[in-house]
Enzyme design. Structure first.
Site, short mmCIF file in Angstrom:
data_model
loop_
_atom_site.label_atom_id
_atom_site.label_comp_id
_atom_site.label_asym_id
_atom_site.label_seq_id
_atom_site.Cartn_x
_atom_site.Cartn_y
_atom_site.Cartn_z
N HIS A 1 6.66 15.47 27.70
CA HIS A 1 7.20 16.83 27.81
C HIS A 1 7.70 17.27 26.45
O HIS A 1 8.58 16.64 25.88
CB HIS A 1 8.35 16.87 28.83
CG HIS A 1 7.87 16.88 30.25
ND1 HIS A 1 8.58 17.45 31.27
CD2 HIS A 1 6.75 16.38 30.81
CE1 HIS A 1 7.92 17.32 32.40
NE2 HIS A 1 6.80 16.66 32.15
N TYR B 1 16.82 22.95 34.12
CA TYR B 1 18.23 22.75 34.47
C TYR B 1 18.80 24.16 34.66
O TYR B 1 18.72 24.98 33.75
CB TYR B 1 18.99 22.08 33.33
CG TYR B 1 18.59 20.65 33.04
CD1 TYR B 1 17.42 20.35 32.34
CD2 TYR B 1 19.40 19.59 33.44
CE1 TYR B 1 17.06 19.03 32.06
CE2 TYR B 1 19.05 18.27 33.15
CZ TYR B 1 17.89 18.00 32.47
OH TYR B 1 17.53 16.70 32.19
N PRO C 1 24.10 12.24 35.44
CA PRO C 1 22.66 12.32 35.11
C PRO C 1 22.24 13.64 34.44
O PRO C 1 21.09 13.81 34.10
CB PRO C 1 21.97 12.14 36.46
CG PRO C 1 22.99 12.35 37.48
CD PRO C 1 24.31 12.10 36.88
N LYS D 1 20.53 10.34 30.58
CA LYS D 1 20.85 9.29 29.61
C LYS D 1 21.07 7.90 30.22
O LYS D 1 21.05 6.91 29.50
CB LYS D 1 22.13 9.68 28.85
CG LYS D 1 21.93 10.83 27.88
CD LYS D 1 20.96 10.48 26.78
CE LYS D 1 20.48 11.73 26.02
NZ LYS D 1 19.07 11.64 25.72
N TYR E 1 18.80 15.27 23.42
CA TYR E 1 18.02 15.10 24.65
C TYR E 1 16.89 14.08 24.44
O TYR E 1 16.65 13.23 25.30
CB TYR E 1 17.45 16.44 25.12
CG TYR E 1 16.93 16.42 26.54
CD1 TYR E 1 15.57 16.24 26.81
CD2 TYR E 1 17.79 16.56 27.63
CE1 TYR E 1 15.09 16.20 28.10
CE2 TYR E 1 17.31 16.52 28.93
CZ TYR E 1 15.96 16.34 29.17
OH TYR E 1 15.49 16.29 30.45
P1 FAS Z 1 20.95 -1.34 37.82
O1 FAS Z 1 22.16 -0.99 38.64
O2 FAS Z 1 19.72 -0.54 37.95
O3 FAS Z 1 20.52 -2.85 38.13
C1 FAS Z 1 21.51 -3.86 38.27
C2 FAS Z 1 20.91 -4.98 39.13
O4 FAS Z 1 21.87 -6.04 39.21
C3 FAS Z 1 20.65 -4.50 40.56
O5 FAS Z 1 19.34 -4.84 40.93
C4 FAS Z 1 21.68 -5.27 41.39
O6 FAS Z 1 21.20 -5.65 42.66
C5 FAS Z 1 21.93 -6.50 40.54
N1 FAS Z 1 23.24 -7.11 40.78
C6 FAS Z 1 24.42 -6.49 40.96
N2 FAS Z 1 25.41 -7.40 41.13
C7 FAS Z 1 24.83 -8.63 41.03
C8 FAS Z 1 25.31 -9.97 41.11
N3 FAS Z 1 26.59 -10.22 41.32
N4 FAS Z 1 24.42 -10.98 40.98
C9 FAS Z 1 23.10 -10.72 40.76
N5 FAS Z 1 22.59 -9.47 40.66
C10 FAS Z 1 23.44 -8.45 40.80
N6 FAS Z 1 19.61 7.53 34.79
C11 FAS Z 1 18.84 8.40 34.10
O7 FAS Z 1 18.56 8.16 32.92
N7 FAS Z 1 18.35 9.53 34.67
C12 FAS Z 1 18.60 9.81 35.98
O8 FAS Z 1 18.12 10.81 36.49
C13 FAS Z 1 19.38 8.93 36.76
N8 FAS Z 1 19.62 9.19 38.07
C14 FAS Z 1 20.38 8.31 38.78
C15 FAS Z 1 20.63 8.54 40.14
C16 FAS Z 1 21.42 7.65 40.86
C17 FAS Z 1 21.67 7.90 42.33
C18 FAS Z 1 21.98 6.52 40.24
C19 FAS Z 1 22.87 5.57 41.00
C20 FAS Z 1 21.74 6.29 38.90
C21 FAS Z 1 20.93 7.17 38.17
N9 FAS Z 1 20.64 6.94 36.83
C22 FAS Z 1 19.88 7.79 36.10
C23 FAS Z 1 21.18 5.79 36.17
C24 FAS Z 1 20.33 4.59 36.49
O9 FAS Z 1 18.99 4.88 36.33
C25 FAS Z 1 20.82 3.45 35.66
O10 FAS Z 1 21.11 3.85 34.33
C26 FAS Z 1 19.85 2.28 35.59
O11 FAS Z 1 19.56 1.87 36.89
C27 FAS Z 1 20.53 1.16 34.79
O12 FAS Z 1 19.80 0.00 34.95
P2 FAS Z 1 20.55 -1.41 34.99
O13 FAS Z 1 21.54 -1.47 33.87
O14 FAS Z 1 19.48 -2.41 35.09
O15 FAS Z 1 21.44 -1.38 36.32
C1 PHB Z 2 15.04 12.90 37.43
O1 PHB Z 2 13.84 13.25 37.33
O2 PHB Z 2 15.46 12.10 38.32
C2 PHB Z 2 16.04 13.43 36.44
C3 PHB Z 2 15.58 14.07 35.31
C4 PHB Z 2 16.50 14.56 34.38
C5 PHB Z 2 17.86 14.41 34.62
C6 PHB Z 2 18.32 13.77 35.77
C7 PHB Z 2 17.40 13.28 36.70
O3 PHB Z 2 18.77 14.88 33.72
#
Ligand code: FAS
Ligand code: PHB
Length: 406
Positions: A75, A204, A296, A300, A395
């Site tokens: 993009h 957005y 979000p 980031k 961004y």
């Molecule tokens: P994660 O939380 O993904 O992974 C951690 C792992 O550790 C999990 O699999 C968990 O089961 C495991 N774990 C936890 N405790 C443990 C233990 N005691 N023992 C063993 N394993 C354990 N980021 C963006 O950039 N853009 C977005 O649009 C965006 N939207 C999001 C929407 C939601 C609803 C959420 C919750 C997050 C969003 N995020 C977004 C952020 C998200 O993508 C995180 O930054 C990303 O998952 C981070 O990855 P990890 O650091 O691997 O953590």
């Molecule tokens: C998404 O596609 O999930 C998304 C993209 C941009 C954002 C947040 C979420 O800032």
């Protein structure tokens, strides 16, 4: 108790743990991942969709970029809408060539899981009672239970990639760690649908009714979000109600392109800014959501996790390849420099694009006055090339930190 040995023990098989494991393995650095849930459960979490340039480069270095390169969409711009007025931020032009890639976190996670399985690297899913030990000593280890068997995993370093609710951050004593937190007075209602995106780039949109985001996963799959009160429950939102509200918050000519359809996933997520300092304690290193959370709005979260991975990967590679341990103690300082940039940008974009109602902001400004301040600030940034360049540079992602003596 069964005893295992590896160089780097990784807690968590989310994108942080899997990407770190893949990069280390390609350098011949042994690692074992211990994950609390099943791989399918990890893949079932619908999350991020935008990859910064730095992340894309790291995925290529990890050798798992084939599907991203064929199915991901570059993009070159993103649209910011304020009460119907559209401003396109030309990312490529304003940053001298950088773009973002639209490719889902689920897809990246799947690609990393496939690569790990193909390389026959050890991953213990459904592990319970995971606990780091002796992290301040030079022989740290973790214990866990798997298939009813107790394990001890001896290692040189522990990477806490276990997300916001993991065990790693709690291993840093409370009197050692400082936790910074801002919980926002609203959440995001997200919907995933197998319908074609309503626009070729992300939109957005801030409206009198609240924030909306039109994103995508592919040419046939869309991802949308609506700002909702924290009191809302998912059962308050039928698909029809979601689509109606989304169209009211988008510019008319965009709303006319929205193709509605049944939701294949729908959930409400709270928004918070959170940072734990330091991000390390002895030979335990916090990576990704284990150390920090962003709203979000700036896309980031996943991308900051990737830059943590890059920093730790560079430091550990230097240790094992040259014996140079100079940067071990600097991981937290190096990682936090970029984390705070991402935190601030995400906080700023959230302030600019959401309605805070009558919440009194943290510097005592009441809701309406805060709203006017934010409208004025955003108006200034959107209507100046320098302002648009600031947004574009943040961004697409600031450059990753180099390892250098500070
Ligand atoms: P994660 O939380 O993904 O992974 C951690 C792992 O550790 C999990 O699999 C968990 O089961 C495991 N774990 C936890 N405790 C443990 C233990 N005691 N023992 C063993 N394993 C354990 N980021 C963006 O950039 N853009 C977005 O649009 C965006 N939207 C999001 C929407 C939601 C609803 C959420 C919750 C997050 C969003 N995020 C977004 C952020 C998200 O993508 C995180 O930054 C990303 O998952 C981070 O990855 P990890 O650091 O691997 O953590
Ligand atoms: C998404 O596609 O999930 C998304 C993209 C941009 C954002 C947040 C979420 O800032």
């Amino acid at each position: 108790m069964k005893t295992l040995q590896t160089q780097v023990a990784i807690i968590g098989a989310g994108p942080s743990g899997l990407l770190l494991g893949q990069l280390l393995a390609r350098k011949g650095i042994s690692n074992i991942i211990v994950e609390r849930v099943t791989g399918d459960y990890v893949l079932g979490r619908i999350r991020a969709g935008i990859l910064e340039q730095g992340f894309v480069d790291l995925v290529r270095e990890a050798g798992v970029a084939e599907r991203m390169d064929s199915e991901g969409h570059a993009h070159e711009g993103v649209e910011l809408v304020v009460n119907g007025a559209r401003t396109r931020i030309n990312l490529k032009e304003l940053t001298g060539g950088d773009v973002v890639v639209c490719y889902g976190q689920v897809e990246i996670t799947q690609d990393l899981m496939d690569a790990r399985q193909a390389a026959k690297l050890d991953t213990y899913y459904e592990a319970s009672d995971v606990q780091p030990h002796d992290v301040k000593g030079d022989k740290p280890f973790i214990t866990f239970t798997h298939d009813g068997e107790e394990y001890r995993l001896d290692c040189d370093f522990i990477a806490g990639c276990d997300g916001f609710h993991g065990v790693s951050r709690q291993t840093i004593p409370e009197d050692v760690r400082t936790e910074h937190e801002r919980v926002y007075p609203f959440g995001w209602l997200g919907l995933l649908s197998d319908t074609p995106p309503c626009h070729d780039e992300l939109i957005y949109a801030k409206s009198e009714r609240g924030f909306a985001l039109a994103s995508q996963r592919s040419e046939t799959r869309s991802r949308y979000y609506l700002q909702v009160p924290l009191t809302d429950k998912i059962e308050d939102w039928s698909d029809e109600a979601f689509w109606d509200e989304l169209k009211k918050r988008l510019p008319d000519e965009i709303a006319a392109n929205v193709v509605t359809g049944p939701s294949i996933e729908k959930s409400i997520a709270p928004l918070r800014s959170f940072v734990c300092e330091p991000m390390q304690y002895g030979n335990l290193f916090l990576v990704g959501d284990a150390a920090h959370i962003v709203p979000p709005t700036g896309a980031k979260g996943l991308n900051l996790a990737a830059s943590d991975v890059a920093t730790l990967y560079k430091i550990l590679t230097r240790v094992y390849e040259t014996g140079d341990r100079r940067f071990i103690e600097q991981y937290s300082e190096i990682a936090l420099r970029r984390v705070w940039h991402g935190e601030r940008f995400s906080w700023w974009m959230t302030n600019m694009m959401h309605n805070f109602g009558d919440e009194v902001s943290n510097n005592g400004v009441d809701g309406l006055m805060f709203t006017r301040f934010m409208e004025s600030e955003f108006d200034y940034y959107l209507n100046s090339e320098n302002g648009r360049r600031v947004i574009a540079e943040q961004y697409v992602g600031l450059p990753y930190e180099e390892l250098k003596e500070y």
